[in-house]
Design a protein around this motif. Structure first.
Motif, PDB file in Angstrom:
ATOM      1  N   SER B 244      31.212  22.846 -49.301  1.00  0.00           N
ATOM      2  CA  SER B 244      29.898  23.173 -48.739  1.00  0.00           C
ATOM      3  C   SER B 244      30.016  24.101 -47.539  1.00  0.00           C
ATOM      4  CB  SER B 244      29.112  21.911 -48.387  1.00  0.00           C
ATOM      5  OG  SER B 244      29.690  21.229 -47.309  1.00  0.00           O
ATOM      6  N   ARG B 245      31.090  24.883 -47.508  1.00  0.00           N
ATOM      7  CA  ARG B 245      31.261  25.882 -46.440  1.00  0.00           C
ATOM      8  C   ARG B 245      31.988  27.063 -47.037  1.00  0.00           C
ATOM      9  NH1 ARG B 245      28.842  22.721 -43.999  1.00  0.00           N
ATOM     10  NH2 ARG B 245      28.930  22.012 -41.846  1.00  0.00           N
ATOM     11  N   THR B 246      31.908  28.172 -46.385  1.00  0.00           N
ATOM     12  CA  THR B 246      32.788  29.286 -46.746  1.00  0.00           C
ATOM     13  C   THR B 246      33.604  29.640 -45.511  1.00  0.00           C
ATOM     14  OG1 THR B 246      31.100  30.883 -46.126  1.00  0.00           O
ATOM     15  CG2 THR B 246      31.182  30.231 -48.433  1.00  0.00           C
ATOM     16  N   LEU B 247      34.631  30.414 -45.757  1.00  0.00           N
ATOM     17  CA  LEU B 247      35.500  30.783 -44.639  1.00  0.00           C
ATOM     18  C   LEU B 247      34.960  32.034 -43.959  1.00  0.00           C
ATOM     19  CD1 LEU B 247      38.893  30.244 -46.416  1.00  0.00           C
ATOM     20  CD2 LEU B 247      38.061  28.971 -44.467  1.00  0.00           C
ATOM     21  N   THR B 248      34.954  32.031 -42.639  1.00  0.00           N
ATOM     22  CA  THR B 248      34.468  33.205 -41.925  1.00  0.00           C
ATOM     23  C   THR B 248      35.548  33.887 -41.112  1.00  0.00           C
ATOM     24  OG1 THR B 248      33.759  31.692 -40.214  1.00  0.00           O
ATOM     25  CG2 THR B 248      32.076  32.476 -41.731  1.00  0.00           C
ATOM     26  N   GLU B 249      36.534  33.138 -40.669  1.00  0.00           N
ATOM     27  CA  GLU B 249      37.601  33.777 -39.909  1.00  0.00           C
ATOM     28  C   GLU B 249      38.833  32.904 -39.963  1.00  0.00           C
ATOM     29  OE1 GLU B 249      37.265  33.769 -35.719  1.00  0.00           O
ATOM     30  OE2 GLU B 249      36.082  31.939 -35.670  1.00  0.00           O
ATOM     31  N   GLY B 303      35.260  40.765 -46.582  1.00  0.00           N
ATOM     32  CA  GLY B 303      34.251  41.652 -47.175  1.00  0.00           C
ATOM     33  C   GLY B 303      33.144  41.987 -46.196  1.00  0.00           C
ATOM     34  N   GLN B 304      32.063  42.441 -46.766  1.00  0.00           N
ATOM     35  CA  GLN B 304      30.959  42.918 -45.932  1.00  0.00           C
ATOM     36  C   GLN B 304      30.172  41.756 -45.352  1.00  0.00           C
ATOM     37  OE1 GLN B 304      28.563  45.911 -47.821  1.00  0.00           O
ATOM     38  NE2 GLN B 304      30.063  47.360 -46.971  1.00  0.00           N
ATOM     39  N   LEU B 305      30.096  40.671 -46.081  1.00  0.00           N
ATOM     40  CA  LEU B 305      29.275  39.557 -45.600  1.00  0.00           C
ATOM     41  C   LEU B 305      29.995  38.711 -44.559  1.00  0.00           C
ATOM     42  CD1 LEU B 305      28.070  38.448 -49.110  1.00  0.00           C
ATOM     43  CD2 LEU B 305      26.652  39.501 -47.351  1.00  0.00           C
ATOM     44  N   ARG B 306      31.231  39.106 -44.227  1.00  0.00           N
ATOM     45  CA  ARG B 306      32.037  38.366 -43.255  1.00  0.00           C
ATOM     46  C   ARG B 306      32.223  36.902 -43.663  1.00  0.00           C
ATOM     47  NH1 ARG B 306      31.185  40.419 -37.973  1.00  0.00           N
ATOM     48  NH2 ARG B 306      31.334  42.709 -38.099  1.00  0.00           N
ATOM     49  N   SER B 307      32.165  36.728 -44.990  1.00  0.00           N
ATOM     50  CA  SER B 307      32.368  35.352 -45.436  1.00  0.00           C
ATOM     51  C   SER B 307      33.179  35.395 -46.714  1.00  0.00           C
ATOM     52  CB  SER B 307      31.014  34.677 -45.665  1.00  0.00           C
ATOM     53  OG  SER B 307      31.009  33.948 -46.850  1.00  0.00           O
ATOM     54  N   PHE B 308      34.118  34.495 -46.809  1.00  0.00           N
ATOM     55  CA  PHE B 308      35.017  34.496 -47.956  1.00  0.00           C
ATOM     56  C   PHE B 308      34.707  33.284 -48.813  1.00  0.00           C
ATOM     57  CE2 PHE B 308      38.629  35.055 -50.486  1.00  0.00           C
ATOM     58  CZ  PHE B 308      39.338  33.874 -50.561  1.00  0.00           C
ATOM     59  N   ASN B 309      34.271  33.573 -50.044  1.00  0.00           N
ATOM     60  CA  ASN B 309      33.991  32.458 -50.955  1.00  0.00           C
ATOM     61  C   ASN B 309      34.709  32.736 -52.261  1.00  0.00           C
ATOM     62  OD1 ASN B 309      33.000  30.237 -52.183  1.00  0.00           O
ATOM     63  ND2 ASN B 309      30.924  31.000 -52.463  1.00  0.00           N
ATOM     64  N   LEU B 310      35.508  31.818 -52.675  1.00  0.00           N
ATOM     65  CA  LEU B 310      36.297  31.976 -53.891  1.00  0.00           C
ATOM     66  C   LEU B 310      35.491  31.434 -55.056  1.00  0.00           C
ATOM     67  CD1 LEU B 310      39.217  32.893 -53.904  1.00  0.00           C
ATOM     68  CD2 LEU B 310      39.898  30.547 -53.978  1.00  0.00           C
ATOM     69  N   LEU B 311      35.574  32.082 -56.175  1.00  0.00           N
ATOM     70  CA  LEU B 311      34.821  31.596 -57.324  1.00  0.00           C
ATOM     71  C   LEU B 311      35.755  31.503 -58.520  1.00  0.00           C
ATOM     72  CD1 LEU B 311      31.959  30.861 -58.198  1.00  0.00           C
ATOM     73  CD2 LEU B 311      31.675  33.193 -58.974  1.00  0.00           C
ATOM     74  N   LEU B 312      35.791  30.350 -59.155  1.00  0.00           N
ATOM     75  CA  LEU B 312      36.599  30.188 -60.354  1.00  0.00           C
ATOM     76  C   LEU B 312      35.661  29.800 -61.488  1.00  0.00           C
ATOM     77  CD1 LEU B 312      38.592  28.641 -57.953  1.00  0.00           C
ATOM     78  CD2 LEU B 312      40.039  28.698 -59.941  1.00  0.00           C
TER      79      LEU B 312
END
Lengths: 409, 552
Positions: B244-249, B303-312
């Motif tokens: 329920s979170r994404t990585l930002t930094e 990326g541009q959204l400054r958020s890293f979300n992995l999708l499988l």
């Protein structure tokens, strides 16, 4: 006397051998009424297996036999069956001897060898195929009584030391043995007489000396004193609360921790406590005193089994002449029979079926011990009453000539 | 101004499992070049990356190695494969003390209480009745050729429950806390809504290029998310869905912060986005796996959204996974509350190689084991262990310890059985819910399993953390530790409402005995003369006063 005895012995051997080989043997050797943590054969095998693994059998809490038992069974573990079959015979033979001895002294009644077997059977059957060292302990006590009755003070002292070494409670048999020898040697029991002290010290010296020698031998087996807390500490402090037919286990399972030491002391003193009063009362009758002591030990010891009960019940035929003075024998036999039947039933219901709880088994324990106490005190009453009749006549009359009743006042 | 030697690395490994579940393993490694235990050195007081609470614990109790894990759930080896860091259900703590310690038991007791406070766990239930000293199973994982197992203590609490209260202090030990880096993903409402959750702390001294000694603190968190409890039918996983979170930094204090995704079974099995050109190969657990690497220290990962979300996204149906070579199960056989049998079954799934395993069993004292009933059978033939170390239990003092070295034949099942008897305890020794049963801790099976792929024995700084946890001594085998299920055993119970009644009734029976004997000992037989009527008695009384002879 010899031929019927031999025949009886052969019959008994056959029955025992058959029962040992049957599947009943394994079933009964697991029952808690028959084996206790002190003398279960399974634990002896475990102790020997630990010794083989290189671990001292006393380092854990599973083995509580004395080192001499390790000595004995290390070499005969494969022949254990024979040992267990042979040892109860000492008890049988002794009870025959006692019966014949007492009768010869008093010259009452006819030869009752068959009644002897009859009494023996229910008692011995219960521990007949039990794989426990209780049979050996009973054999030693029986041999001790035999040697005492035959008059050999040396052997008697040594065997008593061996019996005490096995479990501490036979210590109380020192007094009756001493009284028997004093009676036999016509030394009056008078504390001011030097002959009394002379013999007492001799006997005590034999006894204590053999005890020291046996204990020293045990030390040299494993090279440590570990066996003392493991065997004697275990008997006295009752840490294992496995259910058995005695009074200790549930009492100490439900004990408030605060009072545990106090009640341990009370219960253990209770076993030794009756020695002096009984010796004073029965100083003319040491054989009956031995019987009383053995009965008290069997009832009040910390881990009793039916083997201990069978030991004193085997001597009951020697006092079959007291039958006419027994007051409660019917009640007692009914109680004991009923309890013997209910023990396995309620154990099964508690442990296996789960429909009863520990209180049921505990209640039968209470009843069984109550029945035993009633039996022993009934025989005591009958004995004392018979002694009274021997001195005052069988048919007593009151002052006005009518038939009298005898009361304890 | 002193330099601050030390570094911090963090990584997350995501491994999709063949059953549709997903396995996420976090590892945080703090290296610190200092020596707590050196004599004469100034007492360490400045902590930067290394948490102060743990540093003080290490120096006060002269701890050489410390391994503590809290696990909820049981790792299903046959469905999920081998974990990177194995752990048993409940809490497990094993510690090697420094050989200068004189009173190891005292240090152990205090250490468990201090750790209990640090991790908000009930580790204070660890005492001498559940602590053992394994002689061969738990060799040090770090430096030190300690062979004296007197300085090792091992204890496990199978009943311990792990919850948010344990996660929070664990997160606080991280240099960035849960504010930056990979630790922001650790939200308890998602982490505990999983099939398996395990958090651990491993501290050991390691060799920094073998010139100086350094302390390594690894905090690991393994979690397996269940395909079915997620609620949705679609086989699709993303960081957001899992945590329920994404990585930002990345954590600013970290020298390396990476996310690895196991793509060995790609592209047939699933589709990964965002794509990444970075690939890495590592040999771990005897298998060569390929990983996609996302480097969070580089800004373009976000990326541009400054958020890293992995999708499988799952594509095909799960195929056959590599069967784990070593697997163990354990259960209790028998009926009734008097006796029972513990069966431990160990499977060797290697097609042609046999290898030895070390089985360690720690059984509480109230289940009395009978070692003469121990049987080890492989392929229905007797298999005698070459090394048995057995320490029997002492009632209320220490548990049983059984360690055996068993040679497992190839492609076989080995069964170890031992009989036990259940003890009746004192009524105060039962837990408040005695009919729930008593837990027996997991058995530990440790082995060097022959590897199909050559393992690398060199340790480099760039090696991913998950492959460098266990030191590799030789190329042809890798170390595996398998924990079996804990057991739940019922004991016979006394009636807890009865203490007063029991005391009264038993004392009554004893008193009946006493009373009968007292009567017979102190009284004598006399002929019963009936007492004269009242008038006569009165007349006699008056005559006695007058001094006149009495009536008949």
């Amino acid at each position: 006397m010899a031929a019927p005895l031999t025949l009886l012995l052969i019959v008994a051997v056959t029955i025992r051998a058959v029962l040992f080989r049957s599947s009943l043997a394994e079933l009964i050797s697991e029952r808690v009424e028959v084996v206790s943590p002190l003398n279960a054969w399974k634990r002896v095998v475990e102790g020997l297996a630990l010794l083989d693994l290189g671990v001292s059998p006393y380092s854990g809490d599973v083995f509580h036999e004395t080192p001499l038992m390790i000595y004995l069974f290390h070499f005969t573990v494969d022949y254990a069956e024979i040992v267990f079959m042979v040892s109860p015979y000492f008890v049988d033979c002794l009870s025959c001897l006692l019966a014949s001895l007492d009768r010869a002294k008093i010259a009452i009644g006819s030869n009752n060898l068959k009644s002897d077997l009859l009494f023996n059977f229910p008692g011995c059957l219960r521990h007949i195929i039990s794989f426990s060292t209780c049979g050996l302990n009973n054999a030693i006590i029986a041999l001790f009584i035999f040697c005492t009755l035959k008059g050999s003070a040396l052997l008697s002292g040594i065997l008593l030391a061996l019996a005490t070494y096995q479990s501490i409670y036979p210590l109380t048999l020192f007094a009756p043995a001493l009284l028997f020898f004093l009676q036999r040697l016509y030394i009056p029991v008078n504390l001011r007489r030097s002959s009394f002290w002379c013999f007492t010290l001799q006997y005590a010296f034999i006894y204590v000396g053999s005890l020291v020698v046996i204990t020293g031998l045990s030390f040299f087996l494993l090279g440590s004193w570990d066996f003392i807390p493991s065997v004697y500490g275990f008997i006295f402090s009752v840490p294992d609360l496995t259910p058995n037919i005695g009074l200790f286990w549930y009492f100490f399972a439900e004990m408030f921790e605060h009072f545990r030491l106090f009640f341990i002391c009370v219960f253990q003193i209770n076993v030794f406590f009756y020695t002096i009063p009984l010796s004073i009362k029965l100083k003319e009758h040491p054989v009956f005193l031995i019987f009383m002591q053995i009965a008290i030990i069997s009832i009040f010891k910390s881990y009793p089994t039916v083997g201990d009960v069978a030991l004193y019940m085997a001597f009951l035929p020697a006092w079959s002449h007291l039958y006419r003075f027994l007051r409660n024998i019917f009640l007692v036999s009914c109680v004991l029979l009923a309890c013997s039947a209910l023990f396995p039933v309620l154990w099964h219901l508690w442990i296996y079926a789960g429909s009863a709880n520990s209180n049921f088994y505990y209640a039968i324990t209470l009843l069984f011990n109550f029945g035993q106490i009633l039996l022993v005190s009934d025989y005591f009453y009958a004995y004392l009453r018979r002694e009274h009749h021997l001195t005052h006549g069988l048919y007593l009359k009151k002052k006005d000539g009518t038939e009298a009743t005898l009361v304890l006042k | 101004c002193q330099p601050h030697p030390g570094s911090f690395q963090e990584e997350l490994v995501i491994r999709p499992l063949h059953s549709g579940d997903i396995y996420a393993s976090f590892q945080f490694r703090t290296l610190w070049d200092t020596d707590f235990l050196q004599e004469g050195q100034k007492k360490v007081s400045h902590y930067r990356l290394f948490p102060k609470s743990l540093g003080q614990v290490l120096s006060k109790f002269s701890v050489q190695e410390l391994h503590i894990s809290f696990t909820q759930g049981f790792w299903r080896t046959m469905q999920w494969g081998q974990p990177f860091i194995p752990s048993p259900p409940g809490a497990e703590l094993w510690v090697w003390f420094h050989d200068t310690v004189s009173d190891v038991d005292g240090n152990w007791k205090e250490l468990t209480n201090v750790l209990s406070g640090i991790f908000c766990a009930s580790l204070n239930f660890i005492d001498m009745t559940n602590t053992v000293q394994p002689s061969a199973s738990f060799k040090p994982l770090g430096l030190g050729n300690a062979t004296d197992h007197r300085f090792l203590r091992y204890a496990t609490l199978p009943r311990e429950i792990v919850c948010t209260e344990n996660l929070t202090p664990w997160k606080k030990l991280l240099p960035c806390g849960s504010k930056a880096g990979l630790a922001v993903l650790m939200k308890s409402e998602k982490l505990f809504h999983s099939s398996f959750h395990s958090q651990a702390v491993h501290i050991r001294p390691i060799c920094q290029q073998c010139t100086s000694k350094a302390w390594e603190l690894r905090q690991t968190l393994n979690v397996v998310f269940d395909h079915y409890t997620s609620g949705q039918g679609k086989k699709e996983w993303s960081l957001f869905k899992m945590f329920s979170r994404t990585l930002t930094e990345a954590c600013p204090l970290a020298s390396s912060s990476k996310v690895y995704v196991d793509i060995t079974d790609n592209p047939e099995l699933f589709e990964l986005s965002p794509a990444t050109p970075l690939l890495s190969q590592a040999v771990v657990l005897g298998d060569r796996r390929t990983y996609s690497v996302y480097d969070l220290t580089r800004a373009e990962t976000f990326g541009q959204l400054r958020s890293f979300n992995l999708l499988l996204r799952w594509k095909g149906d799960s195929g056959d996974m590599l069967r784990p070579l070593l697997h163990a199960e354990r259960y209790v056989a028998g009926f009734g509350l008097q006796t029972g049998e513990i069966h431990t079954v160990i499977y060797n799934n290697h097609p042609y190689r046999a290898f030895p395993v070390l089985l360690m069993d720690s059984v509480p004292w109230y289940l009395q084991l009978y070692i003469h009933t121990l049987t080890v059978t492989s392929k229905s033939r007797d298999n005698k262990p070459s090394y048995i170390h057995y320490q029997p239990a002492k009632d209320r003092h220490r548990p049983h310890l059984l360690e055996m070295l068993i040679q497992l034949p190839p492609h076989s099942m080995t069964e170890v059985t031992v009989q036990f008897e259940r003890a009746l305890l004192k009524w105060t020794e039962y837990t408040p819910d005695p009919n729930h049963g008593f837990y027996v801790g997991s058995s530990v099976v440790s082995a060097l399993v022959p590897s199909m792929v050559a393992m690398s024995t060199n340790f480099t700084q760039d090696q991913p953390l998950f492959s460098s946890f266990v030191p590799v001594k030789e190329e042809s085998s890798y170390f595996v530790r398998v924990y079996t299920e804990p057991l739940l055993v019922n004991l016979p119970t006394p009636d807890f409402s009865m203490p007063y009644n029991v005391i009264c009734l038993t004392c009554t029976v004893v008193a009946v005995g006493y009373g009968s004997f007292y009567n017979l000992l102190t009284r004598t037989f006399q002929v019963d003369e009936p007492s004269p009527p009242l008038a006569k008695r009165l007349a006699n009384f008056i005559r006695r006063i007058r001094g006149v002879p009495l009536l008949a």
